[in-house]
Design a protein around this motif. Sequence first.
Motif, PDB file in Angstrom:
ATOM      1  N   GLY A  83      12.109  -4.216  -2.582  1.00  0.00           N
ATOM      2  CA  GLY A  83      11.101  -4.708  -1.656  1.00  0.00           C
ATOM      3  C   GLY A  83       9.680  -4.235  -1.889  1.00  0.00           C
ATOM      4  O   GLY A  83       9.205  -4.120  -3.018  1.00  0.00           O
ATOM      5  N   GLU A  84       8.999  -3.948  -0.774  1.00  0.00           N
ATOM      6  CA  GLU A  84       7.586  -3.585  -0.771  1.00  0.00           C
ATOM      7  C   GLU A  84       7.320  -2.325  -1.600  1.00  0.00           C
ATOM      8  O   GLU A  84       6.314  -2.240  -2.313  1.00  0.00           O
ATOM      9  CB  GLU A  84       7.122  -3.368   0.669  1.00  0.00           C
ATOM     10  CG  GLU A  84       5.671  -3.024   0.825  1.00  0.00           C
ATOM     11  CD  GLU A  84       4.741  -4.209   0.592  1.00  0.00           C
ATOM     12  OE1 GLU A  84       3.534  -3.962   0.369  1.00  0.00           O
ATOM     13  OE2 GLU A  84       5.202  -5.365   0.625  1.00  0.00           O
ATOM     14  N   VAL A  85       8.214  -1.357  -1.533  1.00  0.00           N
ATOM     15  CA  VAL A  85       8.027  -0.112  -2.285  1.00  0.00           C
ATOM     16  C   VAL A  85       7.993  -0.410  -3.778  1.00  0.00           C
ATOM     17  O   VAL A  85       7.126   0.070  -4.506  1.00  0.00           O
ATOM     18  CB  VAL A  85       9.152   0.909  -1.968  1.00  0.00           C
ATOM     19  CG1 VAL A  85       9.056   2.125  -2.868  1.00  0.00           C
ATOM     20  CG2 VAL A  85       9.104   1.307  -0.506  1.00  0.00           C
ATOM     21  N   GLN A  86       8.931  -1.232  -4.222  1.00  0.00           N
ATOM     22  CA  GLN A  86       8.991  -1.570  -5.645  1.00  0.00           C
ATOM     23  C   GLN A  86       7.743  -2.354  -6.059  1.00  0.00           C
ATOM     24  O   GLN A  86       7.172  -2.094  -7.122  1.00  0.00           O
ATOM     25  CB  GLN A  86      10.253  -2.387  -5.941  1.00  0.00           C
ATOM     26  CG  GLN A  86      10.507  -2.582  -7.410  1.00  0.00           C
ATOM     27  CD  GLN A  86      10.801  -1.258  -8.112  1.00  0.00           C
ATOM     28  OE1 GLN A  86      11.372  -0.349  -7.532  1.00  0.00           O
ATOM     29  NE2 GLN A  86      10.399  -1.148  -9.345  1.00  0.00           N
ATOM     30  N   ASN A  87       7.314  -3.283  -5.219  1.00  0.00           N
ATOM     31  CA  ASN A  87       6.120  -4.068  -5.536  1.00  0.00           C
ATOM     32  C   ASN A  87       4.887  -3.176  -5.640  1.00  0.00           C
ATOM     33  O   ASN A  87       4.066  -3.327  -6.551  1.00  0.00           O
ATOM     34  CB  ASN A  87       5.893  -5.152  -4.477  1.00  0.00           C
ATOM     35  CG  ASN A  87       6.986  -6.200  -4.506  1.00  0.00           C
ATOM     36  OD1 ASN A  87       7.658  -6.379  -5.525  1.00  0.00           O
ATOM     37  ND2 ASN A  87       7.193  -6.871  -3.393  1.00  0.00           N
ATOM     38  N   ARG A  88       4.743  -2.232  -4.699  1.00  0.00           N
ATOM     39  CA  ARG A  88       3.593  -1.325  -4.729  1.00  0.00           C
ATOM     40  C   ARG A  88       3.634  -0.414  -5.955  1.00  0.00           C
ATOM     41  O   ARG A  88       2.608  -0.088  -6.532  1.00  0.00           O
ATOM     42  CB  ARG A  88       3.537  -0.477  -3.450  1.00  0.00           C
ATOM     43  CG  ARG A  88       3.257  -1.279  -2.214  1.00  0.00           C
ATOM     44  CD  ARG A  88       1.808  -1.804  -2.253  1.00  0.00           C
ATOM     45  NE  ARG A  88       1.498  -2.562  -1.084  1.00  0.00           N
ATOM     46  CZ  ARG A  88       0.649  -2.186  -0.158  1.00  0.00           C
ATOM     47  NH1 ARG A  88       0.000  -1.058  -0.256  1.00  0.00           N
ATOM     48  NH2 ARG A  88       0.441  -2.958   0.877  1.00  0.00           N
ATOM     49  N   GLU A  91       2.364  -2.360  -8.816  1.00  0.00           N
ATOM     50  CA  GLU A  91       0.908  -2.469  -8.726  1.00  0.00           C
ATOM     51  C   GLU A  91       0.237  -1.180  -9.201  1.00  0.00           C
ATOM     52  O   GLU A  91      -0.758  -1.222  -9.927  1.00  0.00           O
ATOM     53  CB  GLU A  91       0.481  -2.749  -7.275  1.00  0.00           C
ATOM     54  CG  GLU A  91       0.790  -4.146  -6.798  1.00  0.00           C
ATOM     55  CD  GLU A  91       0.485  -4.324  -5.313  1.00  0.00           C
ATOM     56  OE1 GLU A  91      -0.256  -3.485  -4.727  1.00  0.00           O
ATOM     57  OE2 GLU A  91       0.996  -5.289  -4.725  1.00  0.00           O
ATOM     58  N   GLU A 153       9.273   2.227   8.188  1.00  0.00           N
ATOM     59  CA  GLU A 153       7.945   2.398   7.601  1.00  0.00           C
ATOM     60  C   GLU A 153       7.634   3.876   7.450  1.00  0.00           C
ATOM     61  O   GLU A 153       7.943   4.687   8.314  1.00  0.00           O
ATOM     62  CB  GLU A 153       6.902   1.742   8.499  1.00  0.00           C
ATOM     63  CG  GLU A 153       5.580   1.564   7.821  1.00  0.00           C
ATOM     64  CD  GLU A 153       4.665   0.665   8.627  1.00  0.00           C
ATOM     65  OE1 GLU A 153       3.546   1.129   8.940  1.00  0.00           O
ATOM     66  OE2 GLU A 153       5.069  -0.469   8.951  1.00  0.00           O
TER      67      GLU A 153
END
Length: 172
Positions: A83-88, A91, A153
């Motif tokens: 999810g978001e952790v992997q995407n960040r 980046e 979060e």
Amino acid sequence: MCPSESFYGGLIGVKGSTKRRIEEETPSEIYIPRQHEASSNVTIKAKERSQVCAALRQIRSLVGSLRRKMRPTHFLAVPLNFGEVQNRFLELKTSILEAQLPGIDKELFTPEIPRSHLTLGVYVLLDDDERKKALEELESCRSMLADLATPFEMKVKGLEIMNDDPSSIRIL
């Protein structure tokens, strides 16, 4: 008392010096079993209870010191490869590589999908009894985490290296 056999050498010391020192300081006799004896209990004998307690305190302190000097055998972690952790993370990796810093290239980054995690703690678990006790402690926490809604979060700032020498960083 039953410290792991891994500590027997440290308790005995060079030519018995550590064991002898504790015995002299606490007027006591300490028996440390030989390897593969039926009982693995360290036995302390003295005339007074206070002497046994003093020897026990010194042994526990020494075992604690020896344990802190050992390399961890296990770690507890939360996977972060989704999810978001992997995407960040991707980046961050891209922005670092785009900065074209000297000595920084894609080889510094591990394959992020199987390894990204947050380490909560590291442990020295030397035998089956210690591993079993750790597992029981983890199981006892299950009920406290049962109502935890995921995803949850968490805000994290900064980076730290797991090494004193920045030129040989392996883990960020």
